[in-house]
Design a protein around this motif. Structure first.
Motif, PDB file in Angstrom:
ATOM      1  N   ALA A 235      58.145  -0.675  32.595  1.00 14.17           N
ATOM      2  CA  ALA A 235      56.746  -1.295  32.883  1.00 14.17           C
ATOM      3  C   ALA A 235      55.915  -0.464  32.355  1.00 14.17           C
ATOM      4  CB  ALA A 235      56.825  -1.930  34.171  1.00 14.17           C
ATOM      5  N   VAL A 236      55.952   0.781  33.202  1.00 19.42           N
ATOM      6  CA  VAL A 236      54.531   1.669  32.833  1.00 19.42           C
ATOM      7  C   VAL A 236      54.659   2.013  31.493  1.00 19.42           C
ATOM      8  CG1 VAL A 236      54.007   3.951  33.523  1.00 19.42           C
ATOM      9  CG2 VAL A 236      54.761   2.445  35.319  1.00 19.42           C
ATOM     10  N   ALA A 237      56.060   2.286  30.640  1.00 14.87           N
ATOM     11  CA  ALA A 237      55.707   2.788  29.363  1.00 14.87           C
ATOM     12  C   ALA A 237      55.379   1.854  28.487  1.00 14.87           C
ATOM     13  CB  ALA A 237      57.237   3.207  28.992  1.00 14.87           C
ATOM     14  N   LEU A 238      55.741   0.704  28.714  1.00 17.18           N
ATOM     15  CA  LEU A 238      55.430  -0.543  27.851  1.00 17.18           C
ATOM     16  C   LEU A 238      53.867  -0.750  27.958  1.00 17.18           C
ATOM     17  CD1 LEU A 238      56.256  -2.879  25.946  1.00 17.18           C
ATOM     18  CD2 LEU A 238      56.661  -4.267  28.226  1.00 17.18           C
ATOM     19  N   ALA A 239      53.322  -0.754  29.385  1.00 24.16           N
ATOM     20  CA  ALA A 239      51.751  -0.683  29.478  1.00 24.16           C
ATOM     21  C   ALA A 239      50.974   0.479  28.803  1.00 24.16           C
ATOM     22  CB  ALA A 239      51.673  -0.970  31.163  1.00 24.16           C
ATOM     23  N   ALA A 240      51.692   1.501  28.788  1.00 33.81           N
ATOM     24  CA  ALA A 240      50.815   2.615  28.057  1.00 33.81           C
ATOM     25  C   ALA A 240      50.840   2.399  26.581  1.00 33.81           C
ATOM     26  CB  ALA A 240      51.686   3.795  28.265  1.00 33.81           C
ATOM     27  N   VAL A 241      51.790   2.210  25.876  1.00 39.71           N
ATOM     28  CA  VAL A 241      52.001   1.740  24.435  1.00 39.71           C
ATOM     29  C   VAL A 241      51.089   0.599  24.214  1.00 39.71           C
ATOM     30  CG1 VAL A 241      53.287   0.833  22.533  1.00 39.71           C
ATOM     31  CG2 VAL A 241      54.271   2.587  24.290  1.00 39.71           C
ATOM     32  N   LEU A 242      51.064  -0.605  25.012  1.00 43.09           N
ATOM     33  CA  LEU A 242      50.348  -1.757  24.672  1.00 43.09           C
ATOM     34  C   LEU A 242      48.924  -1.543  24.743  1.00 43.09           C
ATOM     35  CD1 LEU A 242      52.738  -4.384  25.760  1.00 43.09           C
ATOM     36  CD2 LEU A 242      52.149  -3.934  23.387  1.00 43.09           C
TER      37      LEU A 242
ATOM     38  N   THR B 195      47.821   5.760  31.920  1.00 43.49           N
ATOM     39  CA  THR B 195      48.546   4.707  32.396  1.00 43.49           C
ATOM     40  C   THR B 195      49.992   5.112  32.792  1.00 43.49           C
ATOM     41  OG1 THR B 195      47.514   3.062  31.078  1.00 43.49           O
ATOM     42  CG2 THR B 195      49.729   2.642  31.899  1.00 43.49           C
ATOM     43  N   TYR B 196      50.444   6.082  31.992  1.00 41.00           N
ATOM     44  CA  TYR B 196      52.022   6.585  32.087  1.00 41.00           C
ATOM     45  C   TYR B 196      51.846   7.621  33.087  1.00 41.00           C
ATOM     46  CZ  TYR B 196      56.659   7.869  30.847  1.00 41.00           C
ATOM     47  OH  TYR B 196      58.086   8.344  31.312  1.00 41.00           O
ATOM     48  N   ALA B 197      51.111   8.491  32.962  1.00 39.60           N
ATOM     49  CA  ALA B 197      51.171   9.669  33.926  1.00 39.60           C
ATOM     50  C   ALA B 197      50.897   9.290  35.347  1.00 39.60           C
ATOM     51  CB  ALA B 197      50.343  11.028  33.404  1.00 39.60           C
ATOM     52  N   GLY B 198      49.633   8.377  35.555  1.00 38.75           N
ATOM     53  CA  GLY B 198      49.239   8.088  36.585  1.00 38.75           C
ATOM     54  C   GLY B 198      49.670   6.752  37.569  1.00 38.75           C
TER      55      GLY B 198
END
Length: 403
Positions: free
Chosen positions: A44-51, A241-244
């Motif tokens: 979820a976090v990775a997907l949110a970061a990319v989008l 988004t991804y880091a925090g």
């Protein structure tokens, strides 16, 4: 202070704000699909970061609102300085960090506007603020967007439950409801929310950097963000988004919200629609407020719910105080930087020290209910009655026959 040094300092500070915006707000897009088990936290976090990265490239209307609408600039307006923008960003970042650390309901967007407006009023004067644009592009959307999104989520939830309700054709008794398809649909709708977040929140930092370039005379007044600005802001919010986001995401599995797949699907659909429409119109709204309104609306759309007005009031107070609180910090910083280079250095050192302290302190505190984010607080504003209580209530409502 040399103008190029000040501009570089402000751009760096703006990108750091964008980073904090990433871990403060963006993971909210994935709150409900994680709660329902539709998607794993790490994915979820990775997907949110990319989008968010992709969404930042899709629109610049909100950036134009920030750079040429809220604070007057250009030959026909007020010549805002990089120092004032520095002060505004400092107010936004410090308020962002405090609310993130304490888990208080807040909006990164309103923190940014509050800090910038407070700094402009203290450093230049109240005439430097375009109150008409502020009302049309910020205040009114902040009031109506969460209400509209909540209403749409409520109707969508009721419709989803009505369309998927199953009863035995002979006895009329209620059968097992099969709504697993909504869980799969949540992957799409939550992704759409993350994409929409990039089209709105990342734009605000683009607008700030554009504003400082205009104020320094390196860009023409009224022009939009340059490509390198768009790219830098997109990367900053994606990395944030991804880091925090883990601090926020880890609280999602603690059962704060009793969200079912149909509710999550409805909430995310209404949130994404509201944010995308606002981005197209150039409305710089709070994506957190919209998401919270949708969660509450979807919760009320499910039978057997009531509102926890105490929690709802806490959310409203958080929204209400964010803009003026950040404005006060921005104003105090502006008065400090007006004293010259020494004032700027003191503000930079004090602000950096405060941020570092809060980061270190966050590592020592357990991530749990005490530092939950806004959308989770919104979920707490809706109370779900237990099935046993509902059954008893229905039994009591049945007419009792006599001898």
């Amino acid at each position: 202070m040399e103008i190029t040094v000040m501009v570089a300092l402000v751009i760096t500070l703006a990108l750091f704000f964008d980073f904090t915006n990433g871990f403060h707000d963006t993971a909210n897009a994935m709150a409900t699909p994680i709660a329902t088990g539709a998607i794993k936290p790490k994915t979820a976090v990775a997907l949110a970061a990319v989008l968010n990265l992709v969404g930042a490239f899709l629109s610049t209307e909100v950036a134009k609102t920030v750079s040429g609408g809220i604070i007057k600039e250009g030959s026909d307006g007020i010549q805002i300085t990089p120092e004032i923008i520095f002060a505004g960003l400092m107010g936004a970042i410090l308020w962002n960090m405090v609310t993130w650390l304490k888990g208080l309901p807040s909006s990164s967007s309103h923190a940014l506007f509050g800090g910038l407006i407070g700094a402009a009023i203290a450093g230049i004067g109240i005439h430097s603020v375009n109150f008409e644009s502020l009302m049309q592009k910020v205040i009114l959307p902040a009031i109506f967007a969460p209400i509209i999104a909540g209403g749409v989520a409520y109707l969508c939830t009721r419709l989803a439950y009505a369309l998927t309700s199953r009863h035995d054709p002979e006895t009329g008794s209620k059968l097992t409801q099969k709504r697993g398809g909504f869980r799969t649909g949540q992957i799409f709708t939550s992704s759409l929310v993350a994409l929409a977040h990039g089209t709105n929140d990342a734009q605000k930092t683009m607008g700030i950097i554009t504003l400082v370039l205009i104020s320094a005379g390196t860009q023409q007044a009224g022009s939009g963000p340059q490509f390198w600005v768009i790219t830098a802001c997109a990367l900053a919010i994606a990395v944030g988004t991804y880091a925090g986001g883990w601090r926020i995401i880890r609280t999602m599995g603690s059962g704060l919200t009793d969200v079912k797949p149909a509710q999550g699907f409805a909430a995310e659909s209404s949130t994404a629609s509201a944010i995308l429409a606002s981005s197209h119109l150039g409305f710089a709204l709070s994506t957190t407020q919209v998401a919270s309104g949708s969660v509450i609306g979807s919760g009320l759309g499910r039978r057997g719910t009531s509102v926890r007005w105490g929690t709802a009031g806490k959310i409203a107070l958080g929204w209400l105080f964010t803009l003026p609180a950040a404005g006060i910090v921005g104003a105090l910083t502006a008065m400090l930087v007006k004293t010259g280079v020494v004032g700027v250095v003191i503000a930079a050192v004090a602000g950096t020290s405060a941020v570092v302290y809060m980061f270190v302190h966050s590592r020592k505190s357990h991530v749990g209910h005490h530092n939950a984010v806004e959308v989770e607080e919104a979920g707490q504003a809706v109370r779900f009655r237990k099935k046993k209580a509902i059954a008893v209530s229905r039994a009591n409502d049945k007419p009792k026959g006599g001898l």
